[in-house]
Design an enzyme around this catalytic site. Structure first.
Site, PDB file in Angstrom:
ATOM      1  N   CYS A  92     -21.731  32.207 -52.306  1.00 29.63           N
ATOM      2  CA  CYS A  92     -21.083  33.081 -51.304  1.00 29.63           C
ATOM      3  C   CYS A  92     -21.190  34.570 -51.619  1.00 29.63           C
ATOM      4  O   CYS A  92     -21.308  35.378 -50.703  1.00 29.63           O
ATOM      5  CB  CYS A  92     -19.639  32.664 -51.086  1.00 29.63           C
ATOM      6  SG  CYS A  92     -19.520  30.973 -50.505  1.00 29.63           S
ATOM      7  N   HIS A 146     -14.845  38.097 -48.213  1.00 28.37           N
ATOM      8  CA  HIS A 146     -15.573  36.898 -47.791  1.00 28.37           C
ATOM      9  C   HIS A 146     -14.670  36.092 -46.859  1.00 28.37           C
ATOM     10  O   HIS A 146     -13.506  35.844 -47.162  1.00 28.37           O
ATOM     11  CB  HIS A 146     -15.931  36.093 -49.042  1.00 28.37           C
ATOM     12  CG  HIS A 146     -16.545  34.760 -48.765  1.00 28.37           C
ATOM     13  ND1 HIS A 146     -17.339  34.517 -47.659  1.00 28.37           N
ATOM     14  CD2 HIS A 146     -16.490  33.589 -49.462  1.00 28.37           C
ATOM     15  CE1 HIS A 146     -17.735  33.244 -47.692  1.00 28.37           C
ATOM     16  NE2 HIS A 146     -17.232  32.676 -48.763  1.00 28.37           N
ATOM     17  N   ASN A 194     -17.001  30.004 -42.177  1.00 28.45           N
ATOM     18  CA  ASN A 194     -17.452  30.497 -43.479  1.00 28.45           C
ATOM     19  C   ASN A 194     -18.983  30.439 -43.497  1.00 28.45           C
ATOM     20  O   ASN A 194     -19.567  29.356 -43.462  1.00 28.45           O
ATOM     21  CB  ASN A 194     -16.844  29.609 -44.573  1.00 28.45           C
ATOM     22  CG  ASN A 194     -17.281  30.002 -45.977  1.00 28.45           C
ATOM     23  OD1 ASN A 194     -18.293  30.658 -46.157  1.00 28.45           O
ATOM     24  ND2 ASN A 194     -16.510  29.576 -46.962  1.00 28.45           N
TER      25      ASN A 194
HETATM   26  O1  UT7 Z   1     -16.916  30.010 -49.675  1.00 31.63           O
HETATM   27  C1  UT7 Z   1     -16.438  29.090 -50.585  1.00 31.63           C
HETATM   28  C2  UT7 Z   1     -16.409  27.765 -49.893  1.00 31.63           C
HETATM   29  N1  UT7 Z   1     -15.189  27.058 -49.974  1.00 31.63           N
HETATM   30  C3  UT7 Z   1     -14.063  27.337 -49.284  1.00 31.63           C
HETATM   31  O2  UT7 Z   1     -13.964  28.306 -48.600  1.00 31.63           O
HETATM   32  C4  UT7 Z   1     -12.950  26.334 -49.376  1.00 31.63           C
HETATM   33  C5  UT7 Z   1     -11.622  26.834 -49.839  1.00 31.63           C
HETATM   34  N2  UT7 Z   1     -10.645  25.801 -49.542  1.00 31.63           N
HETATM   35  C6  UT7 Z   1     -10.094  25.672 -48.317  1.00 31.63           C
HETATM   36  O3  UT7 Z   1     -10.358  26.462 -47.445  1.00 31.63           O
HETATM   37  C7  UT7 Z   1      -9.092  24.556 -48.093  1.00 31.63           C
HETATM   38  O4  UT7 Z   1      -8.816  23.907 -49.305  1.00 31.63           O
HETATM   39  C8  UT7 Z   1      -9.596  23.514 -47.048  1.00 31.63           C
HETATM   40  C9  UT7 Z   1      -9.602  24.141 -45.651  1.00 31.63           C
HETATM   41  C10 UT7 Z   1     -10.971  23.015 -47.410  1.00 31.63           C
HETATM   42  C11 UT7 Z   1      -8.666  22.329 -46.999  1.00 31.63           C
HETATM   43  O5  UT7 Z   1      -7.345  22.758 -46.682  1.00 31.63           O
HETATM   44  P1  UT7 Z   1      -6.124  22.250 -47.557  1.00 31.63           P
HETATM   45  O6  UT7 Z   1      -4.914  22.811 -46.959  1.00 31.63           O
HETATM   46  O7  UT7 Z   1      -6.432  22.615 -48.983  1.00 31.63           O
HETATM   47  O8  UT7 Z   1      -6.175  20.706 -47.305  1.00 31.63           O
HETATM   48  P2  UT7 Z   1      -6.278  19.517 -48.365  1.00 31.63           P
HETATM   49  O9  UT7 Z   1      -7.677  19.392 -48.865  1.00 31.63           O
HETATM   50  O10 UT7 Z   1      -5.174  19.645 -49.340  1.00 31.63           O
HETATM   51  O11 UT7 Z   1      -5.995  18.267 -47.435  1.00 31.63           O
HETATM   52  C12 UT7 Z   1      -4.731  18.107 -46.762  1.00 31.63           C
HETATM   53  C13 UT7 Z   1      -4.853  16.953 -45.800  1.00 31.63           C
HETATM   54  C14 UT7 Z   1      -5.497  15.730 -46.420  1.00 31.63           C
HETATM   55  O12 UT7 Z   1      -4.841  14.601 -45.885  1.00 31.63           O
HETATM   56  P3  UT7 Z   1      -3.694  13.809 -46.708  1.00 31.63           P
HETATM   57  O13 UT7 Z   1      -4.366  13.361 -47.975  1.00 31.63           O
HETATM   58  O14 UT7 Z   1      -2.623  14.855 -46.968  1.00 31.63           O
HETATM   59  O15 UT7 Z   1      -3.296  12.728 -45.800  1.00 31.63           O
HETATM   60  C15 UT7 Z   1      -6.892  15.769 -45.903  1.00 31.63           C
HETATM   61  O16 UT7 Z   1      -7.474  14.478 -45.828  1.00 31.63           O
HETATM   62  O17 UT7 Z   1      -5.682  17.316 -44.702  1.00 31.63           O
HETATM   63  C16 UT7 Z   1      -6.697  16.332 -44.530  1.00 31.63           C
HETATM   64  N3  UT7 Z   1      -7.887  16.980 -43.985  1.00 31.63           N
HETATM   65  C17 UT7 Z   1      -8.102  17.104 -42.676  1.00 31.63           C
HETATM   66  N4  UT7 Z   1      -7.401  16.697 -41.604  1.00 31.63           N
HETATM   67  C18 UT7 Z   1      -7.898  17.000 -40.406  1.00 31.63           C
HETATM   68  C19 UT7 Z   1      -8.895  17.551 -44.656  1.00 31.63           C
HETATM   69  N5  UT7 Z   1      -9.791  18.060 -43.790  1.00 31.63           N
HETATM   70  C20 UT7 Z   1      -9.319  17.781 -42.549  1.00 31.63           C
HETATM   71  C21 UT7 Z   1      -9.788  18.054 -41.254  1.00 31.63           C
HETATM   72  N6  UT7 Z   1      -9.035  17.639 -40.203  1.00 31.63           N
HETATM   73  N7  UT7 Z   1     -10.928  18.715 -41.002  1.00 31.63           N
END
Ligand code: UT7
Length: 338
Positions: A125, A265, A295
């Site tokens: 990135c 970013h 992103n």
């Molecule tokens: O440029 C560098 C690249 N990387 C990034 O920018 C990523 C940085 N990280 C993030 O932006 C966040 O961690 C994410 C957006 C990827 C995820 O958000 P989060 O609030 O950290 O969610 P999580 O991974 O803790 O997941 C929470 C819940 C999970 O369900 P359970 O286990 O609580 O039932 C996931 O399975 O949200 C679920 N989930 C979704 N639900 C609906 C994960 N992705 C999705 C989705 N739609 N697309």
């Protein structure tokens, strides 16, 4: 002809500025409601957790160089620079057209920049920040006078559209900056470049297959190893920490009032908001366009920077901070006086 930095006598560093900026996003949109039909997600979840509403996506027949070439052309037009004046083209990307040759050589040929050297740089990135930092050194040392730094990504080509934790986040785009001796520029003197890396946990954000560790085979294809994999929460934590540190450092050095624009970013609106809250920043001074493009990795900062300049957010004489963090982990910032 580029001046030599290796003659006799002490080297006086050349001040470096920005002669032109360019950005390009493909016209095709992929909205959250489109994704709702492809994978178990919702517009509400994506907006709340990331701030993204839509992202741009390349056609099947297009690739990273199609983006990079258009961003490069836009930067050259902005600078009224002939491609034959270019000394160096650097493309920061992790989604180049081929593992080799470099996408930068494809850009060189398309532009007809036959006097330029060209290479790619892998810094995920912060790829544009790293590319512009390298370019800055070549001009500062008086080796070159025109360096095109590009951040370009065709991330949708390595997304698993059955994995909701990654496919909703990323998009395709490219941005470019033409660097030149400051005296020839109207704006954007580069004051500081700061690069950082903390390797050791590649699996937190990586493309497992296709490199020399896991060469492409029926097995790597069968195990979906040619798609991006990410541990979102771990990346989130590192991003909040490192982005906060970079902004804090600029504020400490130049003063909060002087820092008129931060171009972070665009990885997740919540990450940007958390930095704004922790450092008590004025949100109007922090560029955000993640809702439109998602992103776009190495393209994110130069695309957002171009848009911030178009919106009049860069204030003449004041500081602009560009900063990014990504896989590796790698992170870095460039401080400019606009
Ligand atoms: O440029 C560098 C690249 N990387 C990034 O920018 C990523 C940085 N990280 C993030 O932006 C966040 O961690 C994410 C957006 C990827 C995820 O958000 P989060 O609030 O950290 O969610 P999580 O991974 O803790 O997941 C929470 C819940 C999970 O369900 P359970 O286990 O609580 O039932 C996931 O399975 O949200 C679920 N989930 C979704 N639900 C609906 C994960 N992705 C999705 C989705 N739609 N697309």
């Amino acid at each position: 002809m580029a001046a030599s930095a290796t003659g006799s006598g002490p080297l006086t560093l050349q001040r470096v500025g920005i002669l032109g900026l360019g950005a390009y996003v493909p016209p095709k949109k992929l909205t959250n409601s489109d994704l709702e039909k492809m994978v178990d997600t919702s517009d509400e979840w994506i907006r709340q957790r990331t701030g993204i509403q839509e992202r741009r996506i390349l056609e099947k027949s297009e690739s990273c160089s199609d983006l990079a070439i258009r961003a490069a052309q836009a930067a050259l037009a902005d600078a009224r620079c002939d491609p034959l004046e270019l000394d160096l083209i650097i493309v920061g990307t992790v989604t180049g057209d081929y593992p080799f040759p470099s996408t930068a050589t494809l850009v060189q040929a398309a532009l007809g920049a036959w006097n330029a050297a060209a290479f790619d740089l892998s810094a995920a990135c912060p790829g544009f920040i790293y590319a512009a930092s390298v370019g800055t050194q070549f001009i500062a040392s008086r080796r070159y006078r025109r360096v095109l730094a590009i951040g370009a990504e065709a991330l949708t080509k390595i997304l698993d559209f059955t994995d909701r934790s990654t496919c909703v986040i990323f998009g395709d785009a490219a941005g470019a900056a033409l660097l030149a001796p400051f005296e020839e520029c109207r704006r954007g003197e580069i004051l500081d470049v700061d690069l950082y890396s903390r390797g050791g946990q590649p699996e937190l954000l990586y493309l497992p297959g296709g490199g020399s560790k896991n060469p492409t085979s029926a097995e790597t294809v069968g195990k979906n190893m040619h798609y991006l994999r990410m541990s979102g929460r771990d990346v989130y934590r590192v991003a909040v920490e490192t982005m906060g540190d970079m902004v804090r450092k600029a504020i400490q050095k130049y003063g909060k009032d002087e820092v008129a624009l931060v171009v972070p970013h665009q990885m997740n609106r919540r990450i940007i908001e958390s930095v704004i809250d922790r450092l008590n920043l004025d949100p109007a001074r922090v560029m955000v366009n993640i809702e439109q493009y998602g992103n776009t990795s190495a393209a994110s900062v130069p695309v957002a920077f171009r848009e911030a300049v178009d919106r009049g957010l860069a204030v003449p004489g004041k500081i602009v901070l560009l900063c990014a963090v990504g896989a590796g982990f790698t992170w870095g910032s460039i401080t400019l006086r606009w």
